[in-house]
Design an enzyme around this catalytic site. Structure first.
Site, PDB file in Angstrom:
ATOM      1  N   ASN A 148     -44.861 -21.451  12.335  1.00 51.05           N
ATOM      2  CA  ASN A 148     -46.235 -20.544  12.143  1.00 51.05           C
ATOM      3  C   ASN A 148     -46.799 -20.794  11.039  1.00 51.05           C
ATOM      4  O   ASN A 148     -47.906 -20.239  11.057  1.00 51.05           O
ATOM      5  CB  ASN A 148     -45.610 -19.050  12.034  1.00 51.05           C
ATOM      6  CG  ASN A 148     -45.109 -18.666  13.266  1.00 51.05           C
ATOM      7  OD1 ASN A 148     -44.187 -17.520  13.336  1.00 51.05           O
ATOM      8  ND2 ASN A 148     -45.642 -18.874  14.617  1.00 51.05           N
ATOM      9  N   ARG A 203     -39.077 -18.514  26.975  1.00 46.38           N
ATOM     10  CA  ARG A 203     -38.417 -19.684  26.398  1.00 46.38           C
ATOM     11  C   ARG A 203     -37.932 -18.738  24.911  1.00 46.38           C
ATOM     12  O   ARG A 203     -38.224 -17.996  24.544  1.00 46.38           O
ATOM     13  CB  ARG A 203     -39.288 -20.647  25.985  1.00 46.38           C
ATOM     14  CG  ARG A 203     -40.614 -20.364  25.173  1.00 46.38           C
ATOM     15  CD  ARG A 203     -41.442 -21.704  24.989  1.00 46.38           C
ATOM     16  NE  ARG A 203     -42.681 -20.995  24.481  1.00 46.38           N
ATOM     17  CZ  ARG A 203     -43.879 -20.614  25.197  1.00 46.38           C
ATOM     18  NH1 ARG A 203     -43.717 -20.972  26.509  1.00 46.38           N
ATOM     19  NH2 ARG A 203     -44.832 -20.286  24.662  1.00 46.38           N
ATOM     20  N   SER A 245     -37.962 -20.722  21.840  1.00 51.23           N
ATOM     21  CA  SER A 245     -38.772 -20.969  20.632  1.00 51.23           C
ATOM     22  C   SER A 245     -37.799 -21.316  19.383  1.00 51.23           C
ATOM     23  O   SER A 245     -38.337 -20.566  18.447  1.00 51.23           O
ATOM     24  CB  SER A 245     -39.960 -19.956  20.556  1.00 51.23           C
ATOM     25  OG  SER A 245     -40.807 -20.037  21.856  1.00 51.23           O
ATOM     26  N   ARG A 294     -50.481 -21.857  11.532  1.00 52.16           N
ATOM     27  CA  ARG A 294     -51.716 -20.808  12.034  1.00 52.16           C
ATOM     28  C   ARG A 294     -52.759 -20.729  10.850  1.00 52.16           C
ATOM     29  O   ARG A 294     -52.447 -21.158   9.710  1.00 52.16           O
ATOM     30  CB  ARG A 294     -51.034 -19.303  12.194  1.00 52.16           C
ATOM     31  CG  ARG A 294     -50.075 -19.479  13.283  1.00 52.16           C
ATOM     32  CD  ARG A 294     -49.673 -18.409  13.558  1.00 52.16           C
ATOM     33  NE  ARG A 294     -48.989 -18.296  14.925  1.00 52.16           N
ATOM     34  CZ  ARG A 294     -48.679 -17.353  15.638  1.00 52.16           C
ATOM     35  NH1 ARG A 294     -49.148 -16.068  15.625  1.00 52.16           N
ATOM     36  NH2 ARG A 294     -47.964 -17.715  16.621  1.00 52.16           N
ATOM     37  N   ASP A 296     -42.954 -11.071  20.440  1.00 52.30           N
ATOM     38  CA  ASP A 296     -44.096 -12.176  20.705  1.00 52.30           C
ATOM     39  C   ASP A 296     -45.362 -10.890  21.433  1.00 52.30           C
ATOM     40  O   ASP A 296     -44.906 -10.173  22.086  1.00 52.30           O
ATOM     41  CB  ASP A 296     -43.534 -13.140  21.767  1.00 52.30           C
ATOM     42  CG  ASP A 296     -44.626 -14.246  21.950  1.00 52.30           C
ATOM     43  OD1 ASP A 296     -45.420 -14.383  21.061  1.00 52.30           O
ATOM     44  OD2 ASP A 296     -44.281 -14.815  22.841  1.00 52.30           O
ATOM     45  N   SER A 329     -42.033 -18.047  11.869  1.00 48.70           N
ATOM     46  CA  SER A 329     -41.080 -19.488  12.374  1.00 48.70           C
ATOM     47  C   SER A 329     -41.607 -20.420  11.357  1.00 48.70           C
ATOM     48  O   SER A 329     -42.480 -20.532  10.881  1.00 48.70           O
ATOM     49  CB  SER A 329     -41.209 -19.789  13.778  1.00 48.70           C
ATOM     50  OG  SER A 329     -42.501 -20.534  13.762  1.00 48.70           O
TER      51      SER A 329
HETATM   52  C1  FPP Z   1     -45.867 -13.436  17.584  1.00 51.63           C
HETATM   53  O1  FPP Z   1     -46.900 -13.049  18.416  1.00 51.63           O
HETATM   54  C2  FPP Z   1     -45.530 -12.801  16.266  1.00 51.63           C
HETATM   55  C3  FPP Z   1     -45.604 -13.357  14.965  1.00 51.63           C
HETATM   56  C4  FPP Z   1     -45.672 -14.697  14.793  1.00 51.63           C
HETATM   57  C5  FPP Z   1     -45.445 -12.542  13.994  1.00 51.63           C
HETATM   58  C6  FPP Z   1     -44.704 -11.296  13.853  1.00 51.63           C
HETATM   59  C7  FPP Z   1     -44.903 -10.310  12.888  1.00 51.63           C
HETATM   60  C8  FPP Z   1     -44.656  -8.988  12.674  1.00 51.63           C
HETATM   61  C9  FPP Z   1     -44.357  -8.319  13.931  1.00 51.63           C
HETATM   62  C10 FPP Z   1     -45.261  -8.370  11.259  1.00 51.63           C
HETATM   63  C11 FPP Z   1     -44.381  -8.572  10.354  1.00 51.63           C
HETATM   64  C12 FPP Z   1     -43.001  -8.461  10.502  1.00 51.63           C
HETATM   65  C13 FPP Z   1     -42.137  -7.391   9.593  1.00 51.63           C
HETATM   66  C14 FPP Z   1     -40.685  -7.802  10.157  1.00 51.63           C
HETATM   67  C15 FPP Z   1     -42.716  -6.415   9.042  1.00 51.63           C
HETATM   68  P1  FPP Z   1     -48.299 -13.965  18.338  1.00 51.63           P
HETATM   69  O2  FPP Z   1     -49.082 -13.860  17.382  1.00 51.63           O
HETATM   70  O3  FPP Z   1     -47.635 -15.354  18.566  1.00 51.63           O
HETATM   71  O4  FPP Z   1     -48.702 -13.279  19.860  1.00 51.63           O
HETATM   72  P2  FPP Z   1     -49.412 -14.432  20.856  1.00 51.63           P
HETATM   73  O5  FPP Z   1     -48.507 -15.168  21.590  1.00 51.63           O
HETATM   74  O6  FPP Z   1     -50.026 -13.153  21.876  1.00 51.63           O
HETATM   75  O7  FPP Z   1     -50.517 -14.974  20.190  1.00 51.63           O
END
Ligand code: FPP
Length: 252
Positions: free
Chosen positions: A78, A206, A208, A81, A30, A75
């Site tokens: 997600n 949390r 989530s 988004r 995150d 998730s």
């Molecule tokens: C949460 O941060 C992150 C995600 C929903 C996406 C995670 C994806 C990757 C790291 C890249 C692809 C995965 C792999 C395994 C190659 P957020 O966007 O919710 O951050 P924020 O809370 O700061 O908005």
């Protein structure tokens, strides 16, 4: 008479005890969006940086000899988004899977997916399944990465409950015989040890919907570091912290 006090030598830095490392670590990756926003970059740049961190941490876990790493990549929630962000995450997964297909045998790891891949675009879904099958065929692998994609802990429990109920209906099992061991065989994590340690960076406190069943006795570690800034040194700090925990599993 001494004119100045000699400084006490600082204690040597604590080192990890290799015999007390977790067998399974879960990470909620995150903070990608906030990392990008702080730099005036689009959120997708945060995910690209987060994907690099994922690679670094996966190799670090392998080098430490930790057999299982589970990461929360996308998730069931997600999908809410913007389409552009969803596509960027899918594109990053594609890029890393193509790389994994090439390197996983040489580098000694396999990839398994947790989650319902049905709504994932067909080409990417095929690539996920191909990578998983290729990893399953490699012998002597000592590090497994579970990628949670279109994953939710509650959704996993519902899918498991449906599959178990269907087996009961077909006469393959009996409701009164259901126990934790049997039910866990219907989960995405079937056959794997539960996570010993779940890490969430970015300051949120949390879980989530991450590994809802499996995290029942996991040790939790939270840090303010945003996922793209998460480094092997931060992981080592979490592991040191973990090694100081007394795990009682409800006993005394
Ligand atoms: C949460 O941060 C992150 C995600 C929903 C996406 C995670 C994806 C990757 C790291 C890249 C692809 C995965 C792999 C395994 C190659 P957020 O966007 O919710 O951050 P924020 O809370 O700061 O908005």
């Amino acid at each position: 008479m001494a004119f100045f006090k000699r400084k006490k030598p600082s204690p040597p830095p604590e080192t990890l005890d290799p015999s007390r490392l977790p067998r399974h670590i879960g990470i909620i990756m995150d903070g990608n969006g906030r990392w990008a926003q702080k730099r005036g970059l689009p959120r997708t740049a945060g995910h690209a940086a987060g994907a690099e961190t994922f690679r670094t941490i996966a190799y670090h876990c392998r080098d430490l000899g930790i057999p299982y790493l589970t990461v929360y990549a996308f998730s069931t929630e997600n999908w809410k988004r913007p389409m552009e962000e969803v596509s960027a995450i899918m594109g990053l997964l594609r890029k890393y899977l193509l790389e994994a297909l090439e390197k996983m045998e040489r580098d000694g790891f396999r990839i398994v997916f947790f989650g319902d891949l049905t709504p994932v675009p067909p080409e990417l879904r095929e690539l996920c399944l191909e990578t998983q099958a290729a990893g399953a065929a490699v012998e002597g692998v000592r590090h497994q990465i579970n990628v949670c994609f279109n994953y939710g802990g509650r959704d996993e429990l519902l899918r498991a409950a449906r599959a178990w109920a269907a087996d009961c209906q077909a006469g393959r099992c009996l409701p009164e015989a259901l126990d934790e061991e049997t039910f866990s065989r219907y989960l995405d994590s079937r056959g794997l040890p539960d996570p010993d340690l779940v890490i969430r960076p970015s300051g949120e406190l949390r879980l989530s919907n991450f590994l809802t069943w499996q995290s029942a006795y996991a040790e939790l570690y939270f840090t303010d570091v945003l996922w793209p800034d998460f480094s092997p040194a931060v992981l080592d700090q979490a592991l040191l912290d973990y090694q100081h925990r007394a795990r009682r599993f409800g006993g005394i």
